[in-house]
Design a protein around this motif. Structure first.
Motif, PDB file in Angstrom:
ATOM      1  N   ALA A   1       0.829  -1.215   0.000  1.00 29.16           N
ATOM      2  CA  ALA A   1       0.000   0.000   0.000  1.00 29.16           C
ATOM      3  C   ALA A   1       0.856   1.255   0.000  1.00 29.16           C
ATOM      4  O   ALA A   1       0.514   2.255  -0.638  1.00 29.16           O
ATOM      5  N   MET A   2       1.983   1.223   0.724  1.00 25.93           N
ATOM      6  CA  MET A   2       2.862   2.389   0.778  1.00 25.93           C
ATOM      7  C   MET A   2       3.501   2.669  -0.578  1.00 25.93           C
ATOM      8  O   MET A   2       3.809   3.817  -0.921  1.00 25.93           O
ATOM      9  N   ALA A   3       3.720   1.612  -1.372  1.00 26.69           N
ATOM     10  CA  ALA A   3       4.364   1.763  -2.683  1.00 26.69           C
ATOM     11  C   ALA A   3       3.382   2.123  -3.793  1.00 26.69           C
ATOM     12  O   ALA A   3       3.802   2.380  -4.925  1.00 26.69           O
ATOM     13  N   ALA A   4       2.082   2.120  -3.499  1.00 24.29           N
ATOM     14  CA  ALA A   4       1.084   2.421  -4.533  1.00 24.29           C
ATOM     15  C   ALA A   4       1.228   3.864  -5.013  1.00 24.29           C
ATOM     16  O   ALA A   4       1.549   4.756  -4.217  1.00 24.29           O
ATOM     17  N   PRO A   5       0.980   4.126  -6.285  1.00 21.62           N
ATOM     18  CA  PRO A   5       1.041   5.506  -6.805  1.00 21.62           C
ATOM     19  C   PRO A   5       0.001   6.388  -6.125  1.00 21.62           C
ATOM     20  O   PRO A   5      -1.044   5.911  -5.650  1.00 21.62           O
ATOM     21  N   ALA A   6       0.273   7.667  -6.075  1.00 21.04           N
ATOM     22  CA  ALA A   6      -0.623   8.625  -5.432  1.00 21.04           C
ATOM     23  C   ALA A   6      -2.008   8.583  -6.062  1.00 21.04           C
ATOM     24  O   ALA A   6      -2.150   8.571  -7.283  1.00 21.04           O
ATOM     25  N   GLY A   7      -3.015   8.517  -5.217  1.00 23.66           N
ATOM     26  CA  GLY A   7      -4.398   8.528  -5.680  1.00 23.66           C
ATOM     27  C   GLY A   7      -4.939   7.195  -6.118  1.00 23.66           C
ATOM     28  O   GLY A   7      -6.100   7.109  -6.544  1.00 23.66           O
ATOM     29  N   LEU A   8      -4.138   6.125  -6.002  1.00 21.84           N
ATOM     30  CA  LEU A   8      -4.577   4.797  -6.458  1.00 21.84           C
ATOM     31  C   LEU A   8      -4.606   3.803  -5.304  1.00 21.84           C
ATOM     32  O   LEU A   8      -3.850   3.921  -4.331  1.00 21.84           O
ATOM     33  N   LEU A   9      -5.487   2.815  -5.446  1.00 21.59           N
ATOM     34  CA  LEU A   9      -5.532   1.717  -4.483  1.00 21.59           C
ATOM     35  C   LEU A   9      -4.336   0.794  -4.697  1.00 21.59           C
ATOM     36  O   LEU A   9      -3.755   0.759  -5.793  1.00 21.59           O
ATOM     37  N   PRO A  10      -3.948   0.034  -3.669  1.00 23.36           N
ATOM     38  CA  PRO A  10      -2.839  -0.912  -3.848  1.00 23.36           C
ATOM     39  C   PRO A  10      -3.190  -1.999  -4.859  1.00 23.36           C
ATOM     40  O   PRO A  10      -4.365  -2.255  -5.134  1.00 23.36           O
ATOM     41  N   ASP A  11      -2.177  -2.632  -5.415  1.00 22.65           N
ATOM     42  CA  ASP A  11      -2.326  -3.679  -6.428  1.00 22.65           C
ATOM     43  C   ASP A  11      -3.039  -4.894  -5.825  1.00 22.65           C
ATOM     44  O   ASP A  11      -2.492  -5.579  -4.957  1.00 22.65           O
ATOM     45  N   MET A  12      -4.267  -5.160  -6.287  1.00 18.66           N
ATOM     46  CA  MET A  12      -5.071  -6.240  -5.716  1.00 18.66           C
ATOM     47  C   MET A  12      -4.500  -7.626  -6.051  1.00 18.66           C
ATOM     48  O   MET A  12      -4.637  -8.566  -5.271  1.00 18.66           O
ATOM     49  N   LYS A  13      -3.861  -7.749  -7.204  1.00 17.59           N
ATOM     50  CA  LYS A  13      -3.252  -9.030  -7.550  1.00 17.59           C
ATOM     51  C   LYS A  13      -2.125  -9.361  -6.570  1.00 17.59           C
ATOM     52  O   LYS A  13      -2.016 -10.504  -6.087  1.00 17.59           O
ATOM     53  N   LEU A  14      -1.302  -8.374  -6.270  1.00 14.40           N
ATOM     54  CA  LEU A  14      -0.225  -8.610  -5.305  1.00 14.40           C
ATOM     55  C   LEU A  14      -0.768  -8.910  -3.915  1.00 14.40           C
ATOM     56  O   LEU A  14      -0.234  -9.758  -3.194  1.00 14.40           O
ATOM     57  N   ILE A  15      -1.833  -8.212  -3.543  1.00 10.89           N
ATOM     58  CA  ILE A  15      -2.444  -8.485  -2.231  1.00 10.89           C
ATOM     59  C   ILE A  15      -2.927  -9.925  -2.163  1.00 10.89           C
ATOM     60  O   ILE A  15      -2.727 -10.623  -1.159  1.00 10.89           O
ATOM     61  N   ALA A  16      -3.551 -10.400  -3.241  1.00  8.43           N
ATOM     62  CA  ALA A  16      -4.031 -11.786  -3.272  1.00  8.43           C
ATOM     63  C   ALA A  16      -2.876 -12.770  -3.194  1.00  8.43           C
ATOM     64  O   ALA A  16      -2.937 -13.777  -2.471  1.00  8.43           O
ATOM     65  N   LEU A  17      -1.781 -12.508  -3.942  1.00 10.12           N
ATOM     66  CA  LEU A  17      -0.618 -13.401  -3.905  1.00 10.12           C
ATOM     67  C   LEU A  17       0.016 -13.425  -2.518  1.00 10.12           C
ATOM     68  O   LEU A  17       0.386 -14.498  -2.010  1.00 10.12           O
ATOM     69  N   PHE A  18       0.131 -12.265  -1.885  1.00  7.71           N
ATOM     70  CA  PHE A  18       0.707 -12.212  -0.542  1.00  7.71           C
ATOM     71  C   PHE A  18      -0.194 -12.921   0.466  1.00  7.71           C
ATOM     72  O   PHE A  18       0.311 -13.553   1.414  1.00  7.71           O
ATOM     73  N   ALA A  19      -1.501 -12.824   0.282  1.00  7.62           N
ATOM     74  CA  ALA A  19      -2.424 -13.505   1.198  1.00  7.62           C
ATOM     75  C   ALA A  19      -2.277 -15.018   1.092  1.00  7.62           C
ATOM     76  O   ALA A  19      -2.174 -15.726   2.112  1.00  7.62           O
ATOM     77  N   VAL A  20      -2.248 -15.531  -0.129  1.00 10.34           N
ATOM     78  CA  VAL A  20      -2.070 -16.978  -0.327  1.00 10.34           C
ATOM     79  C   VAL A  20      -0.706 -17.420   0.190  1.00 10.34           C
ATOM     80  O   VAL A  20      -0.579 -18.442   0.882  1.00 10.34           O
ATOM     81  N   GLY A  21       0.322 -16.633  -0.122  1.00 10.93           N
ATOM     82  CA  GLY A  21       1.661 -16.974   0.354  1.00 10.93           C
ATOM     83  C   GLY A  21       1.764 -16.974   1.867  1.00 10.93           C
ATOM     84  O   GLY A  21       2.463 -17.813   2.446  1.00 10.93           O
ATOM     85  N   SER A  22       1.054 -16.058   2.517  1.00 11.76           N
ATOM     86  CA  SER A  22       1.086 -16.010   3.985  1.00 11.76           C
ATOM     87  C   SER A  22       0.441 -17.241   4.596  1.00 11.76           C
ATOM     88  O   SER A  22       0.939 -17.787   5.592  1.00 11.76           O
ATOM     89  N   VAL A  23      -0.664 -17.689   4.025  1.00 15.05           N
ATOM     90  CA  VAL A  23      -1.312 -18.907   4.529  1.00 15.05           C
ATOM     91  C   VAL A  23      -0.364 -20.098   4.390  1.00 15.05           C
ATOM     92  O   VAL A  23      -0.197 -20.900   5.321  1.00 15.05           O
ATOM     93  N   ILE A  24       0.268 -20.201   3.217  1.00 16.14           N
ATOM     94  CA  ILE A  24       1.154 -21.345   2.962  1.00 16.14           C
ATOM     95  C   ILE A  24       2.383 -21.301   3.859  1.00 16.14           C
ATOM     96  O   ILE A  24       2.729 -22.295   4.517  1.00 16.14           O
TER      97      ILE A  24
END
Length: 408
Positions: free
Chosen positions: A143-166
């Protein structure tokens, strides 16, 4: 039967030493002995049920916190041997009294088949707090690396979520393999699949290989610098379980491991390792380590007595009487470093509002936690998922707010 008579004083002494809230029912024992006494009614029960409740302070009640069925068909001395053992030297978790602690029923116990249930319990899939604590630093960084005015990359969030579970599951597997003998001697952990014998070490090793393969698949979905940085964290994952035997600060080593996502998230977004990345993710990583010391020290108080008995090291023991003061200092360090990270990233007002809320949450934890109350320590520990959520929401809103400030 008359061979039991010399043991009656021992039984009476044991009953006198039980706490007031402990109930001991020696069903029919007196009547059974009276069977062999002239001019007494004859009644011979087939068994004697001793039922006790566990005392939080008494080693007697802990060692007897079982349901013991004594069969009178066995020889008298053998059936009474467990009651004739002097209680004075028993620890609350003496290995001679270990019995598997019943596992709290969760959705895994209700819905998973017997074949896969031990594996689900091994990775604590029904206790997601560890996954949240591993995931949040990575999401902060994305989220901190997201460009100004934009939401964070949802694909990366999903990958990090799956990776965290594993990877959280893989970490649990490695931890339980390393601590199997310790877990057998600790009441809270003796029902874990490896400690209780539900799974063998070979089965756990094969399952670990499967988990690491799945984790590698997620990692390969990222850019090359992220793959290299993510792979390097495996050394921390493998060595952490042994730190409690080496240092009084295993919680700090856990912080190094659990907050690796703070470095990885930014790199996964930008793909470049530069001074600006270090200026933002460096303080964030250090803040995560301080935060981990707070919540895992609170968690370690749940096992403090067992750790002292087994010779296991932890900050809960090391900090001693200064626990609350040190945790307060670590909490302030966490907030200060996160504010520095946000300042270097050009964060805006919503971020700093969220940091004030997060500081309030940490202050509530440290000031109100009851170190001697395991249930309260667990509640405070679990509440840290909301601490992570508060900061994440602040970063997202602060990044969206950047575009408004740029327009002005």
């Amino acid at each position: 039967p008359m061979g039991c008579m010399p043991l009656l004083p021992t039984i009476a002494l044991r009953c006198k030493q039980l706490p007031t809230h402990t109930k001991c029912v020696l069903g029919g024992f007196r009547s059974y002995i009276s069977t062999f006494t002239p001019n007494r009614p004859t009644y011979t029960p087939s068994s004697c049920l001793i039922t006790t409740t566990r005392s939080p302070v008494s080693p007697i009640s802990s060692s007897l916190s079982r349901h013991a069925l004594i069969n009178y068909n066995s020889p008298p001395l053998s059936r009474m041997s467990s009651l004739s053992t002097p209680p004075a030297g028993l620890s609350p978790n003496d290995p001679s009294t270990n019995v598997e602690t019943p596992h709290t029923h969760t959705w895994v116990d209700r819905y998973c088949s017997p074949a896969i249930k031990p594996y689900m319990r091994l990775i604590r899939i029904d206790r997601p707090i560890g996954t949240w604590l591993l995931l949040w630093p990575g999401l902060w960084s994305i989220a901190m690396a997201a460009p100004a005015g934009l939401l964070p990359d949802m694909k990366l969030i999903a990958l990090f979520a799956v990776g965290s579970v594993i990877m959280r599951g893989a970490g649990c597997t490695i931890n339980d393999m390393a601590d199997m003998e310790y877990d057998k001697r600790v009441e809270r952990t003796r029902s874990r699949p490896l400690a209780s014998g539900m799974l063998t070490r070979r089965q756990a090793t094969a399952f670990l290989a499967l988990q690491l393969s799945a984790g590698l698949g997620v990692l390969l979905s990222l850019n090359v610098p992220s793959i290299m940085l993510g792979a390097s964290s495996l050394l921390l994952v493998v060595t952490y379980p042994f730190m409690k035997r080496i240092t009084w600060y295993p919680q700090a080593f856990l912080g190094l491991t659990f907050n690796w996502g703070a470095l990885l998230g930014w790199l996964a977004v930008t793909g470049s390792l530069d001074t600006h990345m270090l200026a933002v993710t460096g303080p964030m990583y250090a803040a995560g380590i301080a935060w981990t010391l707070v919540y895992d020290t609170i968690y370690a108080h749940m096992d403090k007595k067992d750790d002292l008995f087994l010779g296991v090291k932890s900050t809960a023991i090391k900090f001693g009487e200064h626990n609350r003061m040190i945790l307060a200092g670590l909490g302030m360090t966490t907030i200060s470093l996160m504010c520095l990270s946000g300042f270097n990233a050009g964060q805006t007002a919503p971020f700093y509002v969220s940091m004030a809320a997060a500081a309030t949450h940490l202050a509530w934890q440290v000031n109100t936690v009851q170190f001697g109350n395991g249930a309260d320590c667990l509640n405070k520990f679990v509440s840290n998922k909301w601490f992570g959520a508060i900061i994440f929401s602040g970063i997202v809103l602060g990044t969206l707010w950047k575009s408004q400030e740029e327009k002005r």
